[in-house]
Design an enzyme around this catalytic site. Structure first.
Site, mmCIF file in Angstrom:
data_model
loop_
_atom_site.group_PDB
_atom_site.id
_atom_site.type_symbol
_atom_site.label_atom_id
_atom_site.label_comp_id
_atom_site.label_asym_id
_atom_site.label_seq_id
_atom_site.Cartn_x
_atom_site.Cartn_y
_atom_site.Cartn_z
ATOM 1 C CE1 TYR A 98 -3.612 2.542 0.773
ATOM 2 C CE2 TYR A 98 -2.216 3.227 2.599
ATOM 3 C CZ TYR A 98 -3.290 3.447 1.761
ATOM 4 O OH TYR A 98 -4.050 4.572 1.930
ATOM 5 C CG ASP A 170 -2.415 -4.503 5.011
ATOM 6 O OD1 ASP A 170 -3.620 -4.812 5.065
ATOM 7 O OD2 ASP A 170 -2.023 -3.339 4.773
HETATM 8 C C1 LIG Z 1 -6.077 1.867 3.169
HETATM 9 C C2 LIG Z 1 -5.026 0.880 3.429
HETATM 10 C C3 LIG Z 1 -4.080 1.077 4.450
HETATM 11 C C4 LIG Z 1 -4.045 2.334 5.293
HETATM 12 O O1 LIG Z 1 -5.149 2.433 6.144
HETATM 13 P P1 LIG Z 1 -5.807 3.818 6.618
HETATM 14 O O2 LIG Z 1 -6.963 3.365 7.431
HETATM 15 O O3 LIG Z 1 -6.163 4.603 5.400
HETATM 16 O O4 LIG Z 1 -4.774 4.523 7.432
HETATM 17 C C5 LIG Z 1 -3.149 0.071 4.673
HETATM 18 N N1 LIG Z 1 -3.130 -1.047 3.925
HETATM 19 C C6 LIG Z 1 -4.007 -1.262 2.937
HETATM 20 C C7 LIG Z 1 -3.929 -2.526 2.136
HETATM 21 C C8 LIG Z 1 -4.979 -0.307 2.645
HETATM 22 O O5 LIG Z 1 -5.844 -0.524 1.633
#
Ligand SMILES: *Cc1c(COP(=O)(O)O)cnc(C)c1O
Length: 378
Positions: A98, A170
């Protein structure tokens, strides 16, 4: 308890004192003590808050971990996890992480001496080649954004265990409804709960689930020391969102399959990236580690101009960054989320100017198809 039931009855449900079926919003900062150090489990809301705790228990259970933690955003969650490491430690990341994660690693946390490498984690050999004496963790996204590349979590966790490293996933794109990385050996799971978990484009939040007491201590220490917590109102909103995660993901799955079949019939559209397609690279691995394919599709409409035309003319697709909402969202990675990557490097990665990314929502799929087709052929 099966997944859909767990989303509704997992964690701490309701309020014992009153019988309220929804967890109360404890809008409070401090807690009266009976004597010095004698409290009822809560002292100060940065350290712990009952509404936030109910959410943390819920995400812990649905990811199958040891403890959960709620942060003010996905980025706050990711930053806190990386802050458990020391100056000189090295972490290996998926090369198309990301964008916000890449920015934080390469412009913020690097200043405190955390070393990083970015490799194509869909080739486990590249991970092995990047491991040094100072490597402490491997951090992956699967599927990735926007090309939905797949990493074999079991293989990565075997490498991590062999070398004594933490394996971090993630899991934002798949959600815990479809994929539970801890079952495949992950030690830490992170969510931008802003996306599918919240699900309604109305809350920004991040969640972390860890699989051991030691990691729980480490993450809670950073959370409490640096203070990037989620407030009680947003914790409540997120629990409300999670209750319908199952039904939303099932409907999004059906809608997305349908939309992919529709795209396959359009001569203007090429290179469809969707992990549910047999032809998608990594499809066979994805099938072994996820129960569904999610609502993200990327595809090429031929040129940047064509992509512009589509985005300007759609009515039901909302032109916006983000994903995982009830509304279908549409974006052009080359000009939006990935604009900061040099054009050459973008092309190398396969992010062409005509690449369009959609996050399929809960509208009637026939409306979405008609809308897209009109915009494409205007
Ligand atoms: C949006 C996103 C983030 C960041 O999250 P926020 O809530 O915008 O801070 C991290 N990883 C992935 C895969 C995302 O899509």
């Amino acid at each position: 308890m099966r997944k859909k039931t767990q989303l509704i009855h997992g964690g701490i449900t309701g309020d014992e004192k009153t019988g309220a079926v929804s967890v109360p919003i404890y809008q409070v900062s401090t807690y009266e003590q009976d004597g010095v150090g004698q409290h009822k489990g809560y002292e100060y809301s940065r350290t712990g808050n009952p509404t936030r705790f109910a959410l943390e228990e819920l995400i812990k259970e649905i990811e199958g971990g040891y403890a959960g933690f709620a942060f003010g955003s996905g980025m706050a969650a990711i930053t806190a996890v990386l802050m458990t490491y020391n100056q000189g430690d090295h972490v290996i990341f998926t090369d198309d992480v990301y964008g916000g994660t890449y920015r934080m690693i390469s412009k913020v946390i690097n200043r405190f001496g955390l070393e990083s490498s970015f490799v194509d984690t869909s080739h486990v050999e590249s991970i092995e080649a990047a491991i040094t004496d100072r490597t402490r963790a491997i951090y992956v996204e699967t599927p990735t954004n926007p090309l939905l590349k797949i990493t074999d979590m079991k293989k990565v966790s075997d490498i991590a265990k062999d070398k004594g490293l933490s394996f971090i996933v993630d899991n934002t794109f798949s959600t815990p409804y479809w994929q539970n990385p801890i079952d495949f050996g992950a030690d830490i799971v992170i969510h931008s709960a802003t996306k599918y978990l919240g699900g309604h484009s109305d809350v920004v939040a991040g969640l972390v689930v860890v699989n051991s007491e030691q990691l729980a201590e480490d993450v809670h220490f950073v959370l409490n020391s640096t203070g990037g917590i989620l407030g009680p109102q947003d914790s409540w909103l997120l629990m409300r969102g999670i209750k319908t995660l199952g039904i939303r993901m099932e409907e999004i799955e059906t809608n997305t399959r349908d939309f992919v079949e529709f795209l396959q019939e359009l001569p203007e559209v090429t290179n469809i990236y969707y992990p549910g397609l047999d032809s998608h690279k990594g499809h066979d691995i994805h099938k072994t580690q996820a129960r569904g394919h999610g609502g993200m599709i990327s595809f090429d409409v031929g040129s940047g101009e064509k992509a512009d035309q589509v985005l300007r003319n759609v009515k039901y697709f909302t032109l916006a960054e983000s994903l995982g909402a009830v509304e279908s969202l549409i974006s052009v990675p080359a000009k939006m989320t990935h604009a900061s990557i040099p054009a050459d490097r973008r092309r190398e990665l396969g992010i062409s100017d005509g690449l369009v990314r959609v996050s399929i929502g809960l509208e009637d799929i026939e409306d979405l198809k008609e809308d897209f087709l009109e915009a494409l052929r205007k």
